[in-house]
Design a protein around this motif. Structure first.
Motif, PDB file in Angstrom:
ATOM      1  N   TRP A  68       0.814  -1.230   0.000  1.00 19.69           N
ATOM      2  CA  TRP A  68       0.000   0.000   0.000  1.00 19.69           C
ATOM      3  C   TRP A  68       0.844   1.276   0.000  1.00 19.69           C
ATOM      4  O   TRP A  68       0.334   2.344  -0.301  1.00 19.69           O
ATOM      5  N   TYR A 161      -9.742  -1.047  -4.970  1.00 14.97           N
ATOM      6  CA  TYR A 161      -9.106   0.219  -4.614  1.00 14.97           C
ATOM      7  C   TYR A 161      -7.800   0.454  -5.374  1.00 14.97           C
ATOM      8  O   TYR A 161      -7.195  -0.470  -5.903  1.00 14.97           O
ATOM      9  N   CYS A 163      -4.251   2.925  -4.386  1.00 14.12           N
ATOM     10  CA  CYS A 163      -3.666   3.872  -3.434  1.00 14.12           C
ATOM     11  C   CYS A 163      -2.165   3.982  -3.675  1.00 14.12           C
ATOM     12  O   CYS A 163      -1.600   3.314  -4.539  1.00 14.12           O
ATOM     13  N   ASP A 165       0.310   5.267  -0.553  1.00 11.65           N
ATOM     14  CA  ASP A 165       0.444   6.051   0.676  1.00 11.65           C
ATOM     15  C   ASP A 165       1.772   6.789   0.796  1.00 11.65           C
ATOM     16  O   ASP A 165       1.840   7.831   1.444  1.00 11.65           O
ATOM     17  N   HIS A 172      -6.274   7.813  -3.013  1.00 13.40           N
ATOM     18  CA  HIS A 172      -7.135   6.708  -2.589  1.00 13.40           C
ATOM     19  C   HIS A 172      -8.359   6.680  -3.503  1.00 13.40           C
ATOM     20  O   HIS A 172      -9.274   7.495  -3.329  1.00 13.40           O
ATOM     21  N   PRO A 183      -9.262   8.195   4.928  1.00 14.75           N
ATOM     22  CA  PRO A 183      -9.127   7.003   4.089  1.00 14.75           C
ATOM     23  C   PRO A 183      -9.039   5.724   4.919  1.00 14.75           C
ATOM     24  O   PRO A 183      -8.248   5.634   5.851  1.00 14.75           O
TER      25      PRO A 183
END
Length: 195
Positions: A68, A161, A163, A165, A172, A183
Motif C-alpha cells: 500500500w 481500490y 492507493c 500512501d 485513494h 481514508p
C-alpha cells in the motif's frame, strides 16, 4: 492465466476518487480500469493503470511487503466460508502482493508464502511518457484462498481500490464509495456485489 476461456461472469469497472478523501481530476489522480471475471477455480482481475509520475512508486521487492505504500491496486473480498471475515489482496505494479484475512483492520492473519505462491500474476513493465506512467497487472486468485473451491456457484462481495500512501502524491481511489472521514479501505460494511 485465462481471461476468456470458461468464463462464468465478466464485469468492467472504473475506479473513482472517494469524495471525502481526494480532490483532483484526471491530470492529478490515477486513471484505473478494472476487469473482473471468474471461472470455476479462479477470480481473475486485470488492472489497467495510467497515473501521474507523482502517484507512482515501486520500492516493495517481496510478497508480504507494505504494498500500500507503493503504487498499489487492491481487491478486498468477503470470505465465502465465513460470515464475518474478509480478505485483502494488495498488489504493487511489480506484482508483489500483501494479503491477509480477518474480522477487521486489527484482527488479521497475513498469508503464508505457500499461499502467496498460489496467486498467479502477470505484469507489464511501466511505460513513462509525458509525465505519466502506464502499467498493467493481471492476477488470478484461487477460489480456495477466499473460501470456495467452485466459484461458479458463488457471489463475490467486496470493493476494489487504488492507493499509494508513500508516493509523492498520496491518493485513494475506490469502486464503491466508502463513507468514512479519513481514508480506510478496511470497511466491509461498504462492500457490494462485485460479480
Amino acid at each position: 492465466m485465462c481471461f476468456d476461456k470458461n468464463v462464468v461472469r465478466f464485469q468492467n469497472m472504473k475506479l473513482i476518487p472517494n469524495g471525502r478523501w481526494d480532490n483532483g481530476d484526471e491530470n492529478t489522480l490515477p486513471q484505473v480500469i478494472v476487469h473482473i471475471l471468474k471461472d470455476h477455480h479462479f477470480l481473475h482481475v486485470r488492472f489497467q493503470v495510467t497515473e501521474p509520475n507523482e502517484c507512482y512508486a515501486a520500492t516493495v521487492d517481496h510478497d508480504g511487503g507494505h504494498a500500500w505504500e507503493d503504487s498499489c491496486v487492491e481487491i478486498f473480498v468477503k470470505a465465502l466460508d465465513s460470515a464475518n471475515e474478509y480478505i485483502n489482496f494488495e498488489f504493487t505494479s511489480k506484482g508483489f502482493c500483501y494479503a491477509a484475512r480477518g474480522l477487521n483492520r486489527e484482527h488479521r492473519k497475513e498469508f503464508l508464502q505457500t499461499q502467496y505462491s498460489q496467486i498467479l500474476r502477470s505484469k507489464t513493465e511501466p511505460v513513462f511518457e509525458n509525465g505519466k506512467v502506464t502499467w498493467e497487472l493481471r492476477v488470478s486468485i484461487p477460489g480456495f484462498l477466499i473460501g470456495c473451491r467452485n466459484l461458479s456457484i458463488a457471489e463475490i462481495y467486496g470493493n476494489i481500490y487504488k492507493c499509494g500512501d508513500k508516493t509523492r502524491r498520496p491518493h485513494h481511489l475506490v469502486h464503491f464509495p466508502v463513507n468514512t472521514e479519513k481514508p480506510d479501505f478496511h470497511q466491509p460494511r461498504f462492500f457490494k456485489k462485485l460479480i
